[in-house]
Design an enzyme around this catalytic site. Structure first.
Site, mmCIF file in Angstrom:
data_model
loop_
_atom_site.group_PDB
_atom_site.id
_atom_site.type_symbol
_atom_site.label_atom_id
_atom_site.label_comp_id
_atom_site.label_asym_id
_atom_site.label_seq_id
_atom_site.Cartn_x
_atom_site.Cartn_y
_atom_site.Cartn_z
ATOM 1 N N ASN A 7 33.812 -20.065 3.272
ATOM 2 C CA ASN A 7 32.502 -19.510 2.957
ATOM 3 C C ASN A 7 32.660 -18.473 1.835
ATOM 4 O OD1 ASN A 7 30.332 -17.601 2.984
ATOM 5 N ND2 ASN A 7 29.652 -18.439 4.939
ATOM 6 N N HIS A 10 30.520 -13.888 0.168
ATOM 7 C CA HIS A 10 30.795 -12.495 -0.179
ATOM 8 C C HIS A 10 31.385 -12.302 -1.566
ATOM 9 C CE1 HIS A 10 29.001 -11.349 3.411
ATOM 10 N NE2 HIS A 10 29.929 -11.857 4.202
ATOM 11 N N HIS A 43 25.629 -19.697 2.404
ATOM 12 C CA HIS A 43 24.407 -19.418 3.157
ATOM 13 C C HIS A 43 23.367 -18.918 2.160
ATOM 14 C CE1 HIS A 43 22.463 -17.065 6.779
ATOM 15 N NE2 HIS A 43 21.609 -17.832 6.143
ATOM 16 N N ARG A 45 20.297 -17.290 1.844
ATOM 17 C CA ARG A 45 19.399 -16.518 2.711
ATOM 18 C C ARG A 45 18.023 -16.425 2.083
ATOM 19 N NH1 ARG A 45 22.496 -13.368 6.794
ATOM 20 N NH2 ARG A 45 20.457 -12.594 7.356
ATOM 21 N N ARG A 49 20.165 -12.345 -0.781
ATOM 22 C CA ARG A 49 20.988 -11.140 -0.957
ATOM 23 C C ARG A 49 22.365 -11.441 -1.556
ATOM 24 N NH1 ARG A 49 22.288 -9.471 5.250
ATOM 25 N NH2 ARG A 49 20.026 -9.539 5.370
ATOM 26 N N HIS A 50 22.867 -12.648 -1.363
ATOM 27 C CA HIS A 50 24.147 -12.974 -2.030
ATOM 28 C C HIS A 50 24.061 -14.293 -2.809
ATOM 29 C CE1 HIS A 50 24.634 -14.863 1.892
ATOM 30 N NE2 HIS A 50 25.063 -13.764 2.513
ATOM 31 N N GLU A 70 24.367 -23.424 4.780
ATOM 32 C CA GLU A 70 23.796 -22.748 5.954
ATOM 33 C C GLU A 70 22.420 -22.253 5.565
ATOM 34 O OE1 GLU A 70 26.312 -19.507 6.949
ATOM 35 O OE2 GLU A 70 27.963 -20.780 7.562
ATOM 36 N N THR A 100 24.839 -9.545 9.084
ATOM 37 C CA THR A 100 25.299 -10.923 9.041
ATOM 38 C C THR A 100 24.592 -11.663 10.170
ATOM 39 O OG1 THR A 100 27.266 -12.350 9.141
ATOM 40 C CG2 THR A 100 27.316 -10.361 10.483
ATOM 41 N N THR A 101 24.793 -12.986 10.258
ATOM 42 C CA THR A 101 24.119 -13.747 11.310
ATOM 43 C C THR A 101 24.533 -13.184 12.665
ATOM 44 O OG1 THR A 101 24.437 -15.626 9.849
ATOM 45 C CG2 THR A 101 23.624 -16.100 12.052
ATOM 46 N N GLU A 151 27.985 -25.929 15.673
ATOM 47 C CA GLU A 151 29.010 -24.978 15.261
ATOM 48 C C GLU A 151 29.038 -23.898 16.326
ATOM 49 O OE1 GLU A 151 28.975 -23.472 11.216
ATOM 50 O OE2 GLU A 151 30.070 -21.682 11.837
ATOM 51 N N HIS A 191 32.529 -17.679 12.615
ATOM 52 C CA HIS A 191 31.950 -16.335 12.640
ATOM 53 C C HIS A 191 32.936 -15.316 13.211
ATOM 54 C CE1 HIS A 191 29.117 -13.081 12.528
ATOM 55 N NE2 HIS A 191 28.376 -13.844 11.774
ATOM 56 N N HIS A 214 34.376 -14.014 5.646
ATOM 57 C CA HIS A 214 34.662 -12.604 5.375
ATOM 58 C C HIS A 214 36.153 -12.279 5.326
ATOM 59 C CE1 HIS A 214 34.855 -8.240 6.203
ATOM 60 N NE2 HIS A 214 33.847 -8.235 5.354
HETATM 61 N N1 PXP Z 1 29.397 -19.778 10.369
HETATM 62 C C1 PXP Z 1 28.118 -19.338 10.250
HETATM 63 C C2 PXP Z 1 27.041 -20.188 10.809
HETATM 64 C C3 PXP Z 1 27.816 -18.118 9.609
HETATM 65 O O1 PXP Z 1 26.547 -17.709 9.516
HETATM 66 C C4 PXP Z 1 28.878 -17.359 9.070
HETATM 67 C C5 PXP Z 1 28.570 -16.083 8.347
HETATM 68 O O2 PXP Z 1 27.878 -16.366 7.171
HETATM 69 C C6 PXP Z 1 30.182 -17.874 9.195
HETATM 70 C C7 PXP Z 1 30.415 -19.064 9.862
HETATM 71 C C8 PXP Z 1 31.358 -17.159 8.622
HETATM 72 O O3 PXP Z 1 31.548 -15.957 9.270
HETATM 73 P P1 PXP Z 1 32.606 -14.932 8.710
HETATM 74 O O4 PXP Z 1 32.128 -14.509 7.348
HETATM 75 O O5 PXP Z 1 32.601 -13.838 9.703
HETATM 76 O O6 PXP Z 1 33.924 -15.665 8.624
#
Ligand code: PXP
Length: 238
Positions: A7, A10, A43, A45, A49-50, A70, A100-101, A151, A191, A214
């Site tokens: 992902n 960030h 993602h 949003r 924001r990003h 996402e 965050t989510t 997921e 996550h 992250h």
């Molecule tokens: N999966 C989903 C559905 C998410 O919303 C996120 C955060 O955007 C992640 C995975 C990744 O989470 P992290 O950034 O904590 O690794």
């Protein structure tokens, strides 16, 4: 062997902090792929924001692996997905004030909307996943509305403070995996996962792909994207 979707949200967060053009999540995605990532997750949003619309469009045209988008369960997002056709869409809950989510999607409550939007996306050839808590009622609802994957939200596991809580959360995830398998639902997870807590989850067989952002981007800032992705892949292969 579990797969890794990186992902890159960030990377865009750093760019948006200055409102400029770098660092570019597209460049980060290319490096993640060169380091062996199986897919790229972003993602988009509602508040942008990003990740920006431009990122979705360029990533769709440039990445060589699979693009997982996402998004919130809204008409605007479904229209964007139908226009850009990512390989998969993961529906997530979205709150404007969250960092965050925060929780999983309530698939039970949202059954009617989900059914309709999932069908629209699947007709366009898009695989649909729902980001839900490792809870049997939610898993059954995800299956009932026709999702291809769930997921597993690993947030609670990642936030435990004691060994006992850790074992409890791992057990929840284990039960969710076996429940989803029985229903024929594909299984991803993500996550809060990092280089320290991933091992115990990887040890549970049945998760096809991890979505991690992250922790990889945090390491990449210091040691580079390719090494950060490579280090995570090495843990997934252990
Ligand atoms: N999966 C989903 C559905 C998410 O919303 C996120 C955060 O955007 C992640 C995975 C990744 O989470 P992290 O950034 O904590 O690794």
């Amino acid at each position: 062997m579990a797969k890794l979707s990186v992902n890159v949200d960030h990377i865009a967060t750093i760019r948006q902090a200055r409102g400029v053009t770098e660092p570019d999540p597209v460049a980060a995605a290319v490096l993640a792929e060169l380091a062996g990532a199986d897919g790229i997750t972003i993602h988009l949003r509602e508040d942008r924001r990003h990740i920006q619309d431009r990122d979705v469009e360029i990533l769709r045209r440039t990445i060589k692996t699979r693009l997982n988008l996402e998004m919130a369960l809204t008409d605007e997002m479904v229209a964007i997905a139908l226009k850009t056709v990512p390989d998969s869409v993961t529906f997530v809950p979205e709150g404007r004030h969250e960092l965050t989510t925060e929780g999983g999607l309530d698939a039970l409550l949202l059954q009617n909307t989900l059914k309709q939007k999932i069908a629209l996306l699947q007709q366009a050839g898009i695989i649909v996943s729902l980001f839900i808590e490792p809870d049997m009622e939610q898993i059954k609802a995800a299956h009932k509305v026709g999702a291809d994957y769930m997921e597993i939200h690993t947030g609670m596991y990642c936030e435990v403070r004691t060994e006992r809580e850790r074992r409890e959360q791992l057990r929840r995830i284990e039960l969710a995996i076996s429940g989803a398998r029985k229903l024929g639902l594909g299984i991803n997870a993500g996550h809060g996962l990092d280089y320290r807590n991933i091992g115990a989850v990887v040890a549970l067989p049945g998760i096809e792909e991890f979505n991690i952002g992250h922790s990889i981007v945090s390491r990449a800032v210091l040691v580079g994207m390719e090494r950060a992705v490579g280090d995570m892949i090495a843990l997934l292969n252990k």
